[in-house]
Design a protein around this motif. Sequence first.
Motif, PDB file in Angstrom:
ATOM      1  N   PRO A   1     -10.777  -5.125  11.425  1.00 37.11           N
ATOM      2  CA  PRO A   1      -9.785  -4.049  11.540  1.00 37.11           C
ATOM      3  C   PRO A   1      -9.091  -3.751  10.205  1.00 37.11           C
ATOM      4  CG  PRO A   1      -9.481  -5.691  13.270  1.00 37.11           C
ATOM      5  CD  PRO A   1     -10.515  -6.244  12.343  1.00 37.11           C
ATOM      6  N   LEU A   2      -8.720  -2.489  10.004  1.00 38.26           N
ATOM      7  CA  LEU A   2      -8.049  -2.083   8.764  1.00 38.26           C
ATOM      8  C   LEU A   2      -6.538  -2.124   8.968  1.00 38.26           C
ATOM      9  CD1 LEU A   2     -10.347   0.962   7.817  1.00 38.26           C
ATOM     10  CD2 LEU A   2     -10.631  -1.462   7.265  1.00 38.26           C
ATOM     11  N   ARG A   3      -5.848  -2.903   8.135  1.00 32.13           N
ATOM     12  CA  ARG A   3      -4.384  -3.019   8.229  1.00 32.13           C
ATOM     13  C   ARG A   3      -3.787  -2.932   6.828  1.00 32.13           C
ATOM     14  NH1 ARG A   3      -3.822  -8.567  11.680  1.00 32.13           N
ATOM     15  NH2 ARG A   3      -4.692  -7.839  13.651  1.00 32.13           N
ATOM     16  N   PRO A   4      -3.889  -1.771   6.177  1.00 32.23           N
ATOM     17  CA  PRO A   4      -3.470  -1.671   4.769  1.00 32.23           C
ATOM     18  C   PRO A   4      -2.012  -2.067   4.557  1.00 32.23           C
ATOM     19  CG  PRO A   4      -3.850   0.503   5.751  1.00 32.23           C
ATOM     20  CD  PRO A   4      -4.349  -0.500   6.729  1.00 32.23           C
ATOM     21  N   ARG A   5      -1.744  -2.592   3.348  1.00 30.53           N
ATOM     22  CA  ARG A   5      -0.408  -3.145   3.035  1.00 30.53           C
ATOM     23  C   ARG A   5       0.253  -2.436   1.867  1.00 30.53           C
ATOM     24  NH1 ARG A   5       3.265  -6.699   5.048  1.00 30.53           N
ATOM     25  NH2 ARG A   5       3.241  -8.419   3.569  1.00 30.53           N
ATOM     26  N   ASN A   6      -0.333  -1.352   1.384  1.00 31.20           N
ATOM     27  CA  ASN A   6       0.294  -0.617   0.281  1.00 31.20           C
ATOM     28  C   ASN A   6      -0.167   0.838   0.360  1.00 31.20           C
ATOM     29  OD1 ASN A   6      -2.278  -0.492  -1.242  1.00 31.20           O
ATOM     30  ND2 ASN A   6      -1.955  -2.702  -1.445  1.00 31.20           N
ATOM     31  N   PRO A   7       0.570   1.744  -0.317  1.00 31.42           N
ATOM     32  CA  PRO A   7       0.230   3.180  -0.210  1.00 31.42           C
ATOM     33  C   PRO A   7      -1.201   3.480  -0.666  1.00 31.42           C
ATOM     34  CG  PRO A   7       2.423   2.903  -1.127  1.00 31.42           C
ATOM     35  CD  PRO A   7       1.827   1.528  -1.069  1.00 31.42           C
ATOM     36  N   TYR A   8      -1.714   2.733  -1.646  1.00 27.65           N
ATOM     37  CA  TYR A   8      -3.104   2.931  -2.081  1.00 27.65           C
ATOM     38  C   TYR A   8      -4.060   2.622  -0.920  1.00 27.65           C
ATOM     39  CZ  TYR A   8      -7.552   1.680  -4.353  1.00 27.65           C
ATOM     40  OH  TYR A   8      -8.884   1.563  -4.687  1.00 27.65           O
TER      41      TYR A   8
ATOM     42  N   GLU B   1       5.051   3.492  -6.704  1.00 26.88           N
ATOM     43  CA  GLU B   1       5.957   4.378  -7.448  1.00 26.88           C
ATOM     44  C   GLU B   1       5.700   5.843  -7.132  1.00 26.88           C
ATOM     45  OE1 GLU B   1       5.122   3.315 -11.481  1.00 26.88           O
ATOM     46  OE2 GLU B   1       5.865   1.299 -11.143  1.00 26.88           O
ATOM     47  N   GLN B   2       4.423   6.190  -6.863  1.00 25.91           N
ATOM     48  CA  GLN B   2       4.058   7.595  -6.628  1.00 25.91           C
ATOM     49  C   GLN B   2       3.204   7.690  -5.354  1.00 25.91           C
ATOM     50  OE1 GLN B   2       2.172   8.742 -10.347  1.00 25.91           O
ATOM     51  NE2 GLN B   2       4.142   9.044 -11.306  1.00 25.91           N
ATOM     52  N   PRO B   3       3.829   7.402  -4.204  1.00 25.36           N
ATOM     53  CA  PRO B   3       3.026   7.354  -2.971  1.00 25.36           C
ATOM     54  C   PRO B   3       2.469   8.708  -2.560  1.00 25.36           C
ATOM     55  CG  PRO B   3       5.357   7.062  -2.485  1.00 25.36           C
ATOM     56  CD  PRO B   3       5.232   7.041  -3.969  1.00 25.36           C
ATOM     57  N   THR B   4       3.216   9.780  -2.775  1.00 31.29           N
ATOM     58  CA  THR B   4       2.701  11.070  -2.293  1.00 31.29           C
ATOM     59  C   THR B   4       1.596  11.584  -3.215  1.00 31.29           C
ATOM     60  OG1 THR B   4       4.506  12.270  -3.362  1.00 31.29           O
ATOM     61  CG2 THR B   4       4.797  11.731  -1.048  1.00 31.29           C
ATOM     62  N   LEU B   5       1.751  11.367  -4.521  1.00 28.64           N
ATOM     63  CA  LEU B   5       0.674  11.783  -5.435  1.00 28.64           C
ATOM     64  C   LEU B   5      -0.597  10.963  -5.161  1.00 28.64           C
ATOM     65  CD1 LEU B   5       0.028  13.729  -7.770  1.00 28.64           C
ATOM     66  CD2 LEU B   5       0.477  11.826  -9.325  1.00 28.64           C
ATOM     67  N   THR B   6      -0.405   9.675  -4.897  1.00 29.11           N
ATOM     68  CA  THR B   6      -1.558   8.829  -4.552  1.00 29.11           C
ATOM     69  C   THR B   6      -2.254   9.389  -3.312  1.00 29.11           C
ATOM     70  OG1 THR B   6      -0.489   6.901  -5.511  1.00 29.11           O
ATOM     71  CG2 THR B   6      -2.252   6.463  -3.935  1.00 29.11           C
ATOM     72  N   GLY B   7      -1.459   9.841  -2.340  1.00 29.20           N
ATOM     73  CA  GLY B   7      -2.039  10.442  -1.132  1.00 29.20           C
ATOM     74  C   GLY B   7      -2.817  11.708  -1.462  1.00 29.20           C
ATOM     75  N   GLU B   8      -2.266  12.523  -2.381  1.00 31.31           N
ATOM     76  CA  GLU B   8      -2.952  13.775  -2.756  1.00 31.31           C
ATOM     77  C   GLU B   8      -4.312  13.493  -3.382  1.00 31.31           C
ATOM     78  OE1 GLU B   8      -2.501  16.875  -2.269  1.00 31.31           O
ATOM     79  OE2 GLU B   8      -0.503  16.840  -1.397  1.00 31.31           O
TER      80      GLU B   8
END
Length: 321
Positions: free
Chosen positions: A141-148, A90-97
Amino acid sequence: MKKRAIITGVTGQDGSYLADLLATKDYEVYGMVRRSSTENFERINHLMGRIELVRGDLLDQMSLIRLIQTVKPHEVYNLAAQSFVPTSFEQPTLTGEFTAQGVARILEAIRLVDKKIRFYQASSSEMFGLVAETPQSETTPLRPRNPYGVAKTYGHWMTVIYREGYHMFACSGILFNHESPRRGKEFVSRRISVGVAKIKLGLEKKLTLGNLKAKRDWGFAGDYVEAMWKMLQQPKPDDYVVATGEAHTVEDFARVAFNHVGLNWKKYVETDQKLVRPTELHILCGNALKARRVLGWKPKMRFEELVYLMVDEDIKVLANG
Ligand code: NAP
């Protein structure tokens, strides 16, 4: 001289257990808290007087620099993050911050003030995402599947870069799910323990869950914070997977929790598609052999004991009002 440690995220589940541990080891513990209109200290109330709370925010570079200049810590544990996967959609950019750039801000503050400070980064098994192998280890290997998971992957690699590029004592603990009675109520384990407690006490009739088949490697948060501390006591910085090596489904968790209070989970659990993630990862199971070999760490609490502990505690709290 006493060691000084800063814990970011001290109001969270892990922050509170780590503060408990460091206080017993005679550290001066500085818990970083961000400003909010109401205090959120339930998990650390019992520690008041034994730890000091200091202001800072992962979004504010100057606050981090000032904090490190003032406290002059020997160790910094970065546990603060936007830590809930559904919110990261829901809040991918804030999660990135918070969860990604926040790590760079702390690493930069340490590099600027004193490169000898030892740093722990709270990395996550969610970085493995669409897993390349099972169980997952430090070399998977790292293959993330969600913004977190993507944000955590950024924080993880920044930690490696500061270690290798600037020779800082920076470690990344790749922790698999760990729970406790202090786990946030939105996480599935706690959703189950609170739901079971309410049903047992006659306060609710149903428990709604998402993907029952998702498999996770669940340990006890109190055991996992010991691994964090051990990482920073080694002669050399490194990355470690911390896990139990056993995977259980969400359905297993619910079944054990309902059985514990003498109820059949099938009569009470409903599924709701709204609780299923847009991109799911189905099995996470860790290989913590390196942590066992180098740190001498292994989990103490078994899966069933953890479920019982959480259910019993929620029943006690709800029954007392
Ligand atoms: P948690 O209970 O959600 O706690 C998160 C903490 O971060 C809270 O203290 C929160 O403070 C703080 N925070 C959030 N945004 C902040 C900001 N902008 N500035 C300063 N503080 C901020 O998380 P947890 O379960 O203890 O997990 C600890 C860390 O380990 C997290 O980084 C998480 O992603 C990671 N991790 C957890 C698990 C797990 O299974 N628990 C597994 C792998 C990795 P407020 O109280 O003010 O909101």
